[in-house]
Design a protein around this motif. Structure first.
Motif, PDB file in Angstrom:
ATOM      1  N   PRO A   1       0.838  -1.207   0.000  1.00 46.66           N
ATOM      2  CA  PRO A   1       0.000   0.000   0.000  1.00 46.66           C
ATOM      3  C   PRO A   1       0.871   1.255   0.000  1.00 46.66           C
ATOM      4  N   GLN A   2       0.429   2.253  -0.718  1.00 48.89           N
ATOM      5  CA  GLN A   2       1.178   3.495  -0.848  1.00 48.89           C
ATOM      6  C   GLN A   2       0.456   4.634  -0.140  1.00 48.89           C
ATOM      7  N   ARG A   3       1.228   5.479   0.500  1.00 41.10           N
ATOM      8  CA  ARG A   3       0.703   6.695   1.102  1.00 41.10           C
ATOM      9  C   ARG A   3       1.297   7.829   0.284  1.00 41.10           C
ATOM     10  N   LEU A   4       0.447   8.669  -0.283  1.00 42.00           N
ATOM     11  CA  LEU A   4       0.915   9.800  -1.073  1.00 42.00           C
ATOM     12  C   LEU A   4       1.118  10.993  -0.159  1.00 42.00           C
ATOM     13  N   LEU A   5       2.248  11.656  -0.330  1.00 35.72           N
ATOM     14  CA  LEU A   5       2.614  12.816   0.483  1.00 35.72           C
ATOM     15  C   LEU A   5       2.571  14.051  -0.400  1.00 35.72           C
ATOM     16  N   PHE A   6       1.881  15.081   0.056  1.00 37.37           N
ATOM     17  CA  PHE A   6       1.691  16.297  -0.724  1.00 37.37           C
ATOM     18  C   PHE A   6       2.214  17.500   0.043  1.00 37.37           C
ATOM     19  N   ALA A   7       2.987  18.344  -0.631  1.00 37.57           N
ATOM     20  CA  ALA A   7       3.452  19.601  -0.050  1.00 37.57           C
ATOM     21  C   ALA A   7       3.057  20.721  -1.010  1.00 37.57           C
ATOM     22  N   PHE A   8       2.080  21.501  -0.610  1.00 40.94           N
ATOM     23  CA  PHE A   8       1.614  22.630  -1.412  1.00 40.94           C
ATOM     24  C   PHE A   8       2.546  23.800  -1.140  1.00 40.94           C
ATOM     25  N   SER A   9       3.047  24.425  -2.207  1.00 38.75           N
ATOM     26  CA  SER A   9       4.091  25.443  -2.063  1.00 38.75           C
ATOM     27  C   SER A   9       3.803  26.677  -2.905  1.00 38.75           C
ATOM     28  N   MET A  10       4.359  27.802  -2.451  1.00 44.84           N
ATOM     29  CA  MET A  10       4.281  29.074  -3.170  1.00 44.84           C
ATOM     30  C   MET A  10       5.663  29.387  -3.733  1.00 44.84           C
ATOM     31  N   ALA A  11       5.681  29.971  -4.917  1.00 47.74           N
ATOM     32  CA  ALA A  11       6.934  30.467  -5.492  1.00 47.74           C
ATOM     33  C   ALA A  11       7.091  31.923  -5.058  1.00 47.74           C
ATOM     34  N   GLU A  12       8.231  32.233  -4.459  1.00 41.75           N
ATOM     35  CA  GLU A  12       8.518  33.589  -4.000  1.00 41.75           C
ATOM     36  C   GLU A  12       9.873  34.014  -4.528  1.00 41.75           C
ATOM     37  N   SER A  13      10.063  35.333  -4.646  1.00 43.81           N
ATOM     38  CA  SER A  13      11.363  35.846  -5.057  1.00 43.81           C
ATOM     39  C   SER A  13      12.399  35.491  -4.011  1.00 43.81           C
TER      40      SER A  13
ATOM     41  N   GLN B   1      13.394  32.452  -8.243  1.00 40.60           N
ATOM     42  CA  GLN B   1      12.278  32.032  -7.393  1.00 40.60           C
ATOM     43  C   GLN B   1      12.721  30.910  -6.457  1.00 40.60           C
ATOM     44  N   THR B   2      12.166  30.922  -5.267  1.00 39.49           N
ATOM     45  CA  THR B   2      12.346  29.815  -4.339  1.00 39.49           C
ATOM     46  C   THR B   2      10.958  29.300  -3.969  1.00 39.49           C
ATOM     47  N   LEU B   3      10.884  28.054  -3.567  1.00 41.16           N
ATOM     48  CA  LEU B   3       9.617  27.473  -3.136  1.00 41.16           C
ATOM     49  C   LEU B   3       9.515  27.523  -1.620  1.00 41.16           C
ATOM     50  N   VAL B   4       8.328  27.910  -1.156  1.00 38.12           N
ATOM     51  CA  VAL B   4       8.055  27.960   0.269  1.00 38.12           C
ATOM     52  C   VAL B   4       6.834  27.082   0.534  1.00 38.12           C
ATOM     53  N   PRO B   5       7.001  25.989   1.272  1.00 32.91           N
ATOM     54  CA  PRO B   5       5.846  25.146   1.586  1.00 32.91           C
ATOM     55  C   PRO B   5       4.837  25.914   2.447  1.00 32.91           C
TER      56      PRO B   5
END
Length: 129
Positions: free
Chosen positions: A19-31, A42-46
């Motif tokens: 069985p698989q558990r999916l892991l999600f990290a929603f992120s914003m792109a910021e300067s 740009q850098t990603l900020v979770p």
């Protein structure tokens, strides 16, 4: 299996022996700090994360809809998977540790081992840091 879409990801997870558990990290792109303007790096900020058994995710639309209910702003979602053992889902502590590793990797720009999807569910190919 070659993953070219969110549907491919779901199919690959469903096809695994464990069985698989999916892991999600929603992120914003910021300067990047110290840079301004349209051409600034740009850098990603979770901004939020979640985990779900692969069978509970039916589509990207469902996932994005659940994220919208929370109300956080995001530009892309980074995804990884964690396999269970002996037919059981991974332990909660293992999932928590994996999510922390994922968030740290995003902050450090180590994205090569994750898949990235934009807000429309299109697979992105992020450049390694």
């Amino acid at each position: 299996m070659n993953i070219a879409s969110f549907e491919d990801l779901l199919a690959a997870a469903a096809a695994q022996e464990q069985p698989q558990r999916l892991l999600f990290a929603f992120s914003m792109a910021e300067s990047a700090p110290g840079h301004v303007g349209q051409d600034a790096p740009q850098t990603l900020v979770p901004v939020m994360c979640a985990d779900k058994p692969s069978g509970e995710v039916e589509s990207f639309g469902q996932l994005a809809g659940e994220a919208a209910e929370i109300g956080a702003q995001w530009d892309m979602v980074m995804v990884s998977a964690l396999a269970g053992e002996a037919g059981a889902q991974p332990a909660a502590a293992t999932v928590e540790q994996a999510l922390r590793r994922m968030l740290r990797a995003i902050r450090e720009g180590q994205l090569e081992w994750m898949l990235a999807f934009d807000r429309q569910g299109r697979l992105l190919r992020p450049e390694p840091a």
